[in-house]
Structure formats: structure tokens, C-alpha cells
Design an enzyme around this catalytic site. Structure first.
Site, PDB file in Angstrom:
ATOM      1  N   ASP A  19       0.832  -1.206   0.000  1.00  0.00           N
ATOM      2  CA  ASP A  19       0.000   0.000   0.000  1.00  0.00           C
ATOM      3  C   ASP A  19       0.863   1.251   0.000  1.00  0.00           C
ATOM      4  O   ASP A  19       1.963   1.261   0.545  1.00  0.00           O
ATOM      5  CB  ASP A  19      -0.909  -0.021   1.239  1.00  0.00           C
ATOM      6  CG  ASP A  19      -2.046   0.967   1.134  1.00  0.00           C
ATOM      7  OD1 ASP A  19      -2.368   1.400   0.011  1.00  0.00           O
ATOM      8  OD2 ASP A  19      -2.616   1.315   2.180  1.00  0.00           O
ATOM      9  N   ASN A  67     -10.671  -2.698  -6.171  1.00  0.00           N
ATOM     10  CA  ASN A  67      -9.899  -1.689  -6.896  1.00  0.00           C
ATOM     11  C   ASN A  67     -10.521  -1.270  -8.225  1.00  0.00           C
ATOM     12  O   ASN A  67     -10.115  -0.261  -8.820  1.00  0.00           O
ATOM     13  CB  ASN A  67      -8.469  -2.180  -7.144  1.00  0.00           C
ATOM     14  CG  ASN A  67      -7.597  -2.155  -5.903  1.00  0.00           C
ATOM     15  OD1 ASN A  67      -6.607  -2.885  -5.802  1.00  0.00           O
ATOM     16  ND2 ASN A  67      -7.955  -1.319  -4.924  1.00  0.00           N
TER      17      ASN A  67
END
Length: 241
Positions: A19, A67
Site C-alpha cells: 500500500d 480496486n
């Protein structure tokens, strides 16, 4: 699973939620995709560090089922990056003894990318130095739902006795059925959540949440985290005498 909660041994399987790519790029005044490309380059360094650290299995979270909610530009750029990464890294991964597997639902991915994924899995199938698993269009809940459907179909077709189903049954239907459960899950960028990653498999994993953004996550940082794992007392719900 060890019964004695062994101390002093490093993790055999490490999973990473990579991330912070977008924030890393934005902090430098660059588009988010610039950060994703930097993050992709970082993967090689971490994979190469695994053998010396005793890490046999590395699973990385590349793209989640959630996503797709990102902008069309970013999603298209990520899909292009995945195709480019596979094409560019295939020979090196094979030469370095890395076996690559992909987990996740491939149905929504484009045919070219699926073909490249299949080819890379076949190309590296004989390798065993490092087992690299890439979670692509992956979500833990989605994985469990798909596994449950397959299990239910086997029951309906008479291949599985429902009375025999226990907690050892479902893992055989998961995408990760040939992998050991992760010992250690690392998330970069300062977020302290698991974001639907390896929900079933990580029931007894140790977690490490660090502030470092993924493009800044070096082999040295990785080594320090892996090294500190050996000092953890893993009892798996039991109590030592």
C-alpha cells in the site's frame, strides 16, 4: 500448524499488502501511476531477498476486487502495468528459481493478461527457490464464496459427504489450496486494516503494520521485520506449561 508455538524460527510464508504507491507519487507531484510503476520495481528486490531470509513463500496483493472502483485511467494503467511486468520479468523469474502463481478471479481480466499469467505459471512451474503468489483481482470474501460454491457443487454431485465437512475441508477449495498459510502479514503505508486479504488463511498470522510507503520498502526493512518475527511467542490459543 505447530502445536508448541515455536519461538526462534523465521516465517516460512510472508504475505504483503503493498500500500501507498499513489500517495508516494502524489507527494512528489506525480500521477498515481508513477507510484505504481515504482512499486512494481520494488517487488524484484523483495523477492530476491527471500532466500537469504529463509522465506520460501511470498504472497503480494497486487489488485483487489474493490480496486475496480478507482478511475478508469488508473485501472487501465494498472492492467497495462501487469502485462508489462509479466512480459519484462518472465525470463528473470525463471532464471532465479522463482515459481509464480496467481490467485483471484480471472473472469473480469482481459484475455491478453490471462494468457500472460498462464504462460508465466507454466514457464516457472519447475522452480522451487521462492514461491511467489500474486493476488490479482482478488478478495478474501470473493474467494471464500467461490470456494463454497465449488464445495456445494461437489456435495450436490455426490462427490462429497456433507457430514464430513469440517474446517479442513474448505481450504482445499480455496485459491491457495497448494500453499501453506501465511505466518506473517505485512501492510505498508500506515493503514492498520487487512482489506479483505487472505481472510481464512491469516487466522493465526502475525501482523506488522508499518508507516513506510511501498515504493520505499527496502530489503533491509523487510529483513528487519522478518528477523523480529522469530522473537514472537506463537501459542495458537494454547498456554505453555
Amino acid at each position: 500448524m505447530p502445536a508448541d508455538g515455536s519461538v526462534g524460527r523465521g516465517p516460512r510464508h510472508v504475505a504483503i499488502i503493498m500500500d501507498g504507491n499513489g500517495r508516494w507519487a502524489q507527494a512528489r507531484g506525480r500521477p498515481r501511476l508513477f507510484g505504481h510503476h515504482a512499486g512494481a520495481r520494488r517487488v524484484r528486490e523483495i523477492v530476491e531477498a527471500c532466500p537469504d531470509l529463509g522465506v520460501e513463500y511470498l504472497t503480494i496483493f497486487a489488485f483487489s476486487t474493490e480496486n475496480w472502483k478507482r478511475t478508469q485511467v488508473e485501472v487501465a494503467g494498472l492492467m497495462s502495468l501487469f502485462r508489462r511486468y509479466i512480459t519484462k520479468e518472465a525470463r528473470a523469474l525463471k532464471a532465479e528459481g522463482v515459481r509464480v502463481r496467481f490467485i483471484g478471479d480471472r473472469v473480469r481480466l482481459d484475455k491478453k493478461l490471462i494468457s500472460l499469467m498462464d504462460e508465466l505459471e507454466q514457464l516457472t512451474a519447475g522452480n522451487a527457490k521462492v514461491n511467489l503468489t500474486i493476488a490479482l483481482n482478488y478478495g478474501g470474501r470473493d474467494e471464500v464464496a467461490r470456494a463454497t460454491k465449488r464445495l456445494a457443487q461437489d456435495v450436490a454431485d455426490g462427490r462429497l459427504d456433507p457430514a464430513s465437512v469440517d474446517e479442513e475441508t474448505l481450504p482445499k477449495y480455496l485459491d491457495t489450496c497448494v500453499l501453506p498459510d501465511p505466518d506473517l502479514v505485512i501492510r505498508t503505508s500506515g493503514e492498520a486494516r487487512i482489506s479483505n486479504f487472505l481472510l481464512w488463511q491469516s487466522a493465526y498470522a502475525e501482523y506488522e503494520f508499518i508507516d513506510t510507503l511501498w515504493p520505499d520498502f527496502t530489503a533491509e526493512i523487510f529483513g528487519n521485520i522478518v528477523g523480529s518475527y522469530a522473537n514472537r511467542d506463537r501459542r495458537y490459543g494454547g498456554v505453555k506449561a
